[in-house]
Design an enzyme around this catalytic site. Structure first.
Site, PDB file in Angstrom:
ATOM      1  N   ARG A  54      24.499  -5.661  46.325  1.00 35.94           N
ATOM      2  CA  ARG A  54      24.105  -5.476  44.911  1.00 35.94           C
ATOM      3  C   ARG A  54      23.693  -6.811  44.296  1.00 35.94           C
ATOM      4  NH1 ARG A  54      29.521  -2.868  43.208  1.00 35.94           N
ATOM      5  NH2 ARG A  54      28.753  -2.771  41.081  1.00 35.94           N
ATOM      6  N   LYS A  67      28.680  -5.965  31.618  1.00 34.67           N
ATOM      7  CA  LYS A  67      27.741  -5.157  30.827  1.00 34.67           C
ATOM      8  C   LYS A  67      28.397  -3.883  30.311  1.00 34.67           C
ATOM      9  CE  LYS A  67      24.706  -4.674  34.193  1.00 34.67           C
ATOM     10  NZ  LYS A  67      25.381  -5.365  35.304  1.00 34.67           N
ATOM     11  N   ARG A  82      16.068  -2.414  35.904  1.00 37.86           N
ATOM     12  CA  ARG A  82      16.522  -3.281  36.984  1.00 37.86           C
ATOM     13  C   ARG A  82      15.366  -3.801  37.822  1.00 37.86           C
ATOM     14  NH1 ARG A  82      22.019  -0.911  37.403  1.00 37.86           N
ATOM     15  NH2 ARG A  82      23.294  -2.048  38.868  1.00 37.86           N
TER      16      ARG A  82
HETATM   17  P1  AMP Z   1      25.885   0.181  38.010  1.00 40.03           P
HETATM   18  O1  AMP Z   1      26.933   1.134  37.551  1.00 40.03           O
HETATM   19  O2  AMP Z   1      24.929  -0.206  36.931  1.00 40.03           O
HETATM   20  O3  AMP Z   1      26.452  -1.000  38.738  1.00 40.03           O
HETATM   21  O4  AMP Z   1      24.994   0.977  39.085  1.00 40.03           O
HETATM   22  C1  AMP Z   1      25.559   1.475  40.276  1.00 40.03           C
HETATM   23  C2  AMP Z   1      24.466   1.793  41.263  1.00 40.03           C
HETATM   24  O5  AMP Z   1      23.589   2.809  40.726  1.00 40.03           O
HETATM   25  C3  AMP Z   1      23.517   0.649  41.603  1.00 40.03           C
HETATM   26  O6  AMP Z   1      24.026  -0.218  42.608  1.00 40.03           O
HETATM   27  C4  AMP Z   1      22.269   1.412  42.070  1.00 40.03           C
HETATM   28  O7  AMP Z   1      22.456   1.942  43.375  1.00 40.03           O
HETATM   29  C5  AMP Z   1      22.241   2.575  41.097  1.00 40.03           C
HETATM   30  N1  AMP Z   1      21.490   2.236  39.866  1.00 40.03           N
HETATM   31  C6  AMP Z   1      21.979   2.164  38.591  1.00 40.03           C
HETATM   32  N2  AMP Z   1      21.024   1.837  37.716  1.00 40.03           N
HETATM   33  C7  AMP Z   1      19.896   1.689  38.452  1.00 40.03           C
HETATM   34  C8  AMP Z   1      18.561   1.328  38.128  1.00 40.03           C
HETATM   35  N3  AMP Z   1      18.205   1.045  36.865  1.00 40.03           N
HETATM   36  N4  AMP Z   1      17.651   1.279  39.143  1.00 40.03           N
HETATM   37  C9  AMP Z   1      17.990   1.558  40.410  1.00 40.03           C
HETATM   38  N5  AMP Z   1      19.234   1.893  40.800  1.00 40.03           N
HETATM   39  C10 AMP Z   1      20.187   1.959  39.826  1.00 40.03           C
END
Ligand code: AMP
Length: 215
Positions: free
Chosen positions: A172, A13, A88
């Site tokens: 995750r 993404k 999410r």
């Molecule tokens: P990402 O960089 O999108 O993989 O996000 C890293 C971490 O940030 C995730 O594993 C969650 O802990 C938190 N996070 C990011 N976006 C969200 C979201 N929309 N809702 C809840 N937690 C989020």
């Protein structure tokens, strides 16, 4: 144009969002990046989010909806955005629909990046970025020409995300299936879902995305 990139961790993404920023002048809205910036800046939100993020769990809906709502008020949103890692949960998807409507914006497509769990674990645990310019690398698929030195800016410090280890990745992935994958059906029912094969080469995925957003 406003797009959502939907997919499990490691589906690509972020990579595709950055390419869409370059090719279409859209703004990338990554809640993960925004939360990591809050952690690095030591804000109240960042302090609360850090432990949750490190173990791979989801930060509360209230926090991420608040972050997105504030961001949507900024003037650069008019040209369109790519939502990367948001929404999410179903509650976040409903909140996003309301926010967009209130701000007079529309959602054009939701692109589901389909993948394969074993591909994902290898992608996630092997990735690292340049501490200087943020260029992304991978220990098997995209090594810098000179080990440890960024091809783009020459920086010699590389960093790995605290949650890009196998244990946090498994949490995750589980959270993706539990809380996020219902959004595939949600957006399908709304008629906005398009799917691409996220296991393909980066250029090929970009082509598939361009084909679905211009169709
Ligand atoms: P990402 O960089 O999108 O993989 O996000 C890293 C971490 O940030 C995730 O594993 C969650 O802990 C938190 N996070 C990011 N976006 C969200 C979201 N929309 N809702 C809840 N937690 C989020």
């Amino acid at each position: 144009m406003n797009l959502i990139l939907l997919g499990p961790p490691g589906a690509g993404k972020g990579t595709q969002a950055r390419l869409l920023v370059e090719s279409r002048g859209l703004v990338q809205l990554s809640t993960g990046d925004m939360l990591r910036a809050a952690v690095a800046a030591g804000t109240e939100v960042g302090k609360k989010a850090k432990t949750i993020m490190d173990r791979g769990d989801l930060v509360t809906d209230e926090v991420v909806i608040g972050i997105i709502s504030d961001r949507l008020d900024e003037p650069d949103m008019k040209g369109g955005a790519i939502f990367d890692g948001f929404p999410r949960t179903l509650a976040q998807a409903d909140a996003l629909a309301e926010l967009l409507e209130r701000k007079g914006l529309t959602l054009d497509s939701v692109i589901e990046m389909r993948s394969d769990d074993e591909v994902l674990v290898e992608r996630v645990t092997g990735r690292f970025t340049c501490a200087g310019c943020g260029e992304g690398y991978h220990r098997s698929f995209k090594k810098p020409a000179k080990e440890g030195v960024c091809d783009k800016c020459g920086e010699s410090k590389m960093v790995q995300r605290a949650d890009d280890n196998e244990e946090s990745f498994r949490t995750r992935l589980l959270n993706y299936y539990k809380d996020t994958s219902p959004l595939v059906g949600y957006y399908h029912a709304k008629g906005s879902l398009r799917s691409v094969d996220g296991t393909a080469e980066i250029d090929d995925v970009t082509k598939q995305i361009n084909a679905v957003v211009t169709a």
